[in-house]
Motif scaffolding. Structure first.
Motif, PDB file in Angstrom:
ATOM      1  N   ALA A 177      -8.929  -8.280   8.432  1.00 34.69           N
ATOM      2  CA  ALA A 177      -9.387  -9.625   8.084  1.00 34.69           C
ATOM      3  C   ALA A 177     -10.846  -9.567   7.640  1.00 34.69           C
ATOM      4  N   PRO A 178     -11.285 -10.512   6.807  1.00 37.53           N
ATOM      5  CA  PRO A 178     -12.702 -10.539   6.406  1.00 37.53           C
ATOM      6  C   PRO A 178     -13.618 -10.706   7.611  1.00 37.53           C
ATOM      7  N   ASP A 179     -14.861 -10.244   7.467  1.00 34.34           N
ATOM      8  CA  ASP A 179     -15.811 -10.317   8.579  1.00 34.34           C
ATOM      9  C   ASP A 179     -16.100 -11.753   8.986  1.00 34.34           C
ATOM     10  N   ALA A 180     -16.053 -12.675   8.008  1.00 37.28           N
ATOM     11  CA  ALA A 180     -16.370 -14.078   8.317  1.00 37.28           C
ATOM     12  C   ALA A 180     -15.164 -14.843   8.839  1.00 37.28           C
ATOM     13  N   ALA A 181     -14.024 -14.173   8.984  1.00 40.64           N
ATOM     14  CA  ALA A 181     -12.816 -14.865   9.436  1.00 40.64           C
ATOM     15  C   ALA A 181     -12.933 -15.218  10.911  1.00 40.64           C
ATOM     16  N   PRO A 182     -12.391 -16.375  11.303  1.00 42.72           N
ATOM     17  CA  PRO A 182     -12.462 -16.756  12.734  1.00 42.72           C
ATOM     18  C   PRO A 182     -11.636 -15.839  13.614  1.00 42.72           C
ATOM     19  N   VAL A 183     -10.556 -15.285  13.083  1.00 41.73           N
ATOM     20  CA  VAL A 183      -9.715 -14.356  13.834  1.00 41.73           C
ATOM     21  C   VAL A 183      -9.832 -12.984  13.178  1.00 41.73           C
ATOM     22  N   GLN A 184     -10.261 -12.013  13.925  1.00 38.56           N
ATOM     23  CA  GLN A 184     -10.500 -10.685  13.379  1.00 38.56           C
ATOM     24  C   GLN A 184      -9.290  -9.768  13.498  1.00 38.56           C
ATOM     25  N   LYS A 185      -8.158 -10.312  13.921  1.00 41.67           N
ATOM     26  CA  LYS A 185      -6.965  -9.484  14.075  1.00 41.67           C
ATOM     27  C   LYS A 185      -6.431  -9.080  12.702  1.00 41.67           C
ATOM     28  N   PRO A 186      -6.164  -7.789  12.455  1.00 43.86           N
ATOM     29  CA  PRO A 186      -5.692  -7.369  11.130  1.00 43.86           C
ATOM     30  C   PRO A 186      -4.271  -7.841  10.855  1.00 43.86           C
ATOM     31  N   PHE A 187      -3.986  -8.065   9.608  1.00 45.56           N
ATOM     32  CA  PHE A 187      -2.654  -8.462   9.175  1.00 45.56           C
ATOM     33  C   PHE A 187      -1.842  -7.189   8.953  1.00 45.56           C
ATOM     34  N   CYS A 188      -0.732  -7.062   9.644  1.00 41.71           N
ATOM     35  CA  CYS A 188       0.089  -5.851   9.595  1.00 41.71           C
ATOM     36  C   CYS A 188       1.486  -6.214   9.080  1.00 41.71           C
ATOM     37  N   PHE A 189       2.003  -5.429   8.152  1.00 42.38           N
ATOM     38  CA  PHE A 189       3.358  -5.649   7.644  1.00 42.38           C
ATOM     39  C   PHE A 189       3.995  -4.308   7.308  1.00 42.38           C
ATOM     40  N   GLU A 190       5.308  -4.309   7.193  1.00 40.71           N
ATOM     41  CA  GLU A 190       6.053  -3.089   6.900  1.00 40.71           C
ATOM     42  C   GLU A 190       6.847  -3.254   5.605  1.00 40.71           C
ATOM     43  N   ILE A 191       7.014  -2.162   4.895  1.00 39.31           N
ATOM     44  CA  ILE A 191       7.748  -2.124   3.627  1.00 39.31           C
ATOM     45  C   ILE A 191       9.020  -1.320   3.836  1.00 39.31           C
ATOM     46  N   HIS A 192      10.145  -1.878   3.455  1.00 39.89           N
ATOM     47  CA  HIS A 192      11.398  -1.136   3.451  1.00 39.89           C
ATOM     48  C   HIS A 192      11.491  -0.382   2.120  1.00 39.89           C
ATOM     49  N   GLY A 193      11.323   0.915   2.176  1.00 38.59           N
ATOM     50  CA  GLY A 193      11.292   1.706   0.962  1.00 38.59           C
ATOM     51  C   GLY A 193      12.561   1.601   0.134  1.00 38.59           C
ATOM     52  N   ASP A 194      13.705   1.367   0.786  1.00 34.06           N
ATOM     53  CA  ASP A 194      14.958   1.256   0.041  1.00 34.06           C
ATOM     54  C   ASP A 194      14.930   0.080  -0.933  1.00 34.06           C
ATOM     55  N   GLN A 195      14.210  -0.982  -0.581  1.00 36.28           N
ATOM     56  CA  GLN A 195      14.122  -2.144  -1.465  1.00 36.28           C
ATOM     57  C   GLN A 195      12.931  -2.068  -2.408  1.00 36.28           C
ATOM     58  N   PHE A 196      12.132  -1.035  -2.290  1.00 38.39           N
ATOM     59  CA  PHE A 196      10.949  -0.882  -3.139  1.00 38.39           C
ATOM     60  C   PHE A 196      11.131   0.219  -4.173  1.00 38.39           C
ATOM     61  N   GLN A 197      12.371   0.559  -4.472  1.00 35.17           N
ATOM     62  CA  GLN A 197      12.615   1.624  -5.442  1.00 35.17           C
ATOM     63  C   GLN A 197      12.558   1.059  -6.864  1.00 35.17           C
ATOM     64  N   HIS A 198      11.387   0.553  -7.187  1.00 33.78           N
ATOM     65  CA  HIS A 198      11.099   0.021  -8.519  1.00 33.78           C
ATOM     66  C   HIS A 198       9.649   0.367  -8.843  1.00 33.78           C
ATOM     67  N   ARG A 199       9.356   0.457 -10.123  1.00 30.82           N
ATOM     68  CA  ARG A 199       7.971   0.651 -10.538  1.00 30.82           C
ATOM     69  C   ARG A 199       7.173  -0.602 -10.220  1.00 30.82           C
ATOM     70  N   SER A 200       5.872  -0.399  -9.999  1.00 24.94           N
ATOM     71  CA  SER A 200       5.033  -1.543  -9.630  1.00 24.94           C
ATOM     72  C   SER A 200       5.023  -2.597 -10.722  1.00 24.94           C
ATOM     73  N   SER A 201       5.075  -2.186 -11.994  1.00 24.28           N
ATOM     74  CA  SER A 201       5.092  -3.158 -13.090  1.00 24.28           C
ATOM     75  C   SER A 201       6.407  -3.935 -13.137  1.00 24.28           C
ATOM     76  N   ASP A 202       7.517  -3.308 -12.703  1.00 30.07           N
ATOM     77  CA  ASP A 202       8.816  -3.980 -12.706  1.00 30.07           C
ATOM     78  C   ASP A 202       8.971  -4.938 -11.533  1.00 30.07           C
ATOM     79  N   ARG A 203       8.290  -4.666 -10.433  1.00 33.43           N
ATOM     80  CA  ARG A 203       8.423  -5.524  -9.250  1.00 33.43           C
ATOM     81  C   ARG A 203       7.816  -6.899  -9.464  1.00 33.43           C
ATOM     82  N   ALA A 204       6.860  -7.016 -10.391  1.00 37.82           N
ATOM     83  CA  ALA A 204       6.171  -8.288 -10.584  1.00 37.82           C
ATOM     84  C   ALA A 204       7.129  -9.384 -11.029  1.00 37.82           C
ATOM     85  N   ASN A 205       8.162  -9.031 -11.787  1.00 34.37           N
ATOM     86  CA  ASN A 205       9.099 -10.035 -12.305  1.00 34.37           C
ATOM     87  C   ASN A 205      10.471  -9.965 -11.641  1.00 34.37           C
ATOM     88  N   LYS A 206      10.576  -9.200 -10.582  1.00 37.37           N
ATOM     89  CA  LYS A 206      11.881  -9.025  -9.934  1.00 37.37           C
ATOM     90  C   LYS A 206      11.997  -9.962  -8.739  1.00 37.37           C
TER      91      LYS A 206
END
Length: 224
Positions: A185-214
């Protein structure tokens, strides 16, 4: 060529056939006598002008196409090794500033959803670019890959190519792998807890340019 008097009398005779003598004389004096006779057209007809403009546009496009460089083929890019990371550039410190840029980029995309997550954050993350993100393998069919962490230097269709803190370049397949990413989180944020997420690689088998419109759909995910 008949004499001028004979031409005038012939013109008068033709006009008198359709008009009265006074009207014939008036039409002759107003519309025929002393009018210039153009032996050559002063301007091209509309069809010729259109053809000229069409030809000029074609020539301009042809010149622009000749000046534009031809894109490299896939074989030429491989031969030039454009996507190969040179050995002297395989250092984590070189890509650390890229990671800082990516953190600013992903914070701007998420906005307020950086703190509460939700479906809106998931939709934005699925279309985001992950070049520069620091990823960690949280689960994988290959146990030896779990815990591998590094900055993404190449996001291809089926793999993430990362560089680790030990200055090692590793290629991680997306299939059968889950990646965890922490966004501080930004230093000026009221909550300093980091944002954590996970990516399922099976659903990310696309080029980054192709994911924008998918549009991603919900699928049954196999247990890893």
């Amino acid at each position: 060529m008949p004499p001028k008097d004979e031409t005038q009398s012939l013109t008068h005779d033709l006009l008198r056939r359709a008009h009265s003598p006074d009207s014939a004389n008036r039409i002759y004096s107003d519309k025929i006598q002393h009018r210039p006779l153009f032996l050559k057209p002063s301007s091209p007809p509309p069809s010729t002008a259109r053809d000229a403009r069409r030809k000029a546009r074609h020539e301009r496009r042809k010149r622009a196409k000749a000046l534009k460089p031809k894109p490299l083929s896939a074989r030429e890019r491989r031969n030039l090794q454009l996507y190969r990371l040179p050995k002297e550039g395989q250092k984590y410190s070189i890509f650390a500033p890229l990671n800082n840029l990516w953190i600013g980029y992903i914070r701007e995309i998420l906005g307020t959803e950086l703190y509460n997550g939700g479906q809106g954050a998931a939709a934005k993350l699925s279309a985001a670019d992950f070049h520069g993100a620091e990823v960690e393998v949280s689960r994988s069919r290959c146990p030896s890959r779990v815990g591998v962490r590094g900055i993404v230097v190449k996001d291809s269709r089926f793999t993430f190519e990362i560089i680790t803190r030990q200055n090692q370049v590793k290629t991680l397949p997306k299939e059968g792998t889950m990646f965890r990413i922490h966004v501080p989180a930004p230093d000026a944020a009221p909550v300093q807890k980091p944002f954590c997420f996970e990516i399922h690689g099976d659903q990310f088998q696309h080029r980054s340019s192709d994911r924008a419109n998918k549009k991603f759909k919900h699928h049954f995910l196999k247990k890893l």
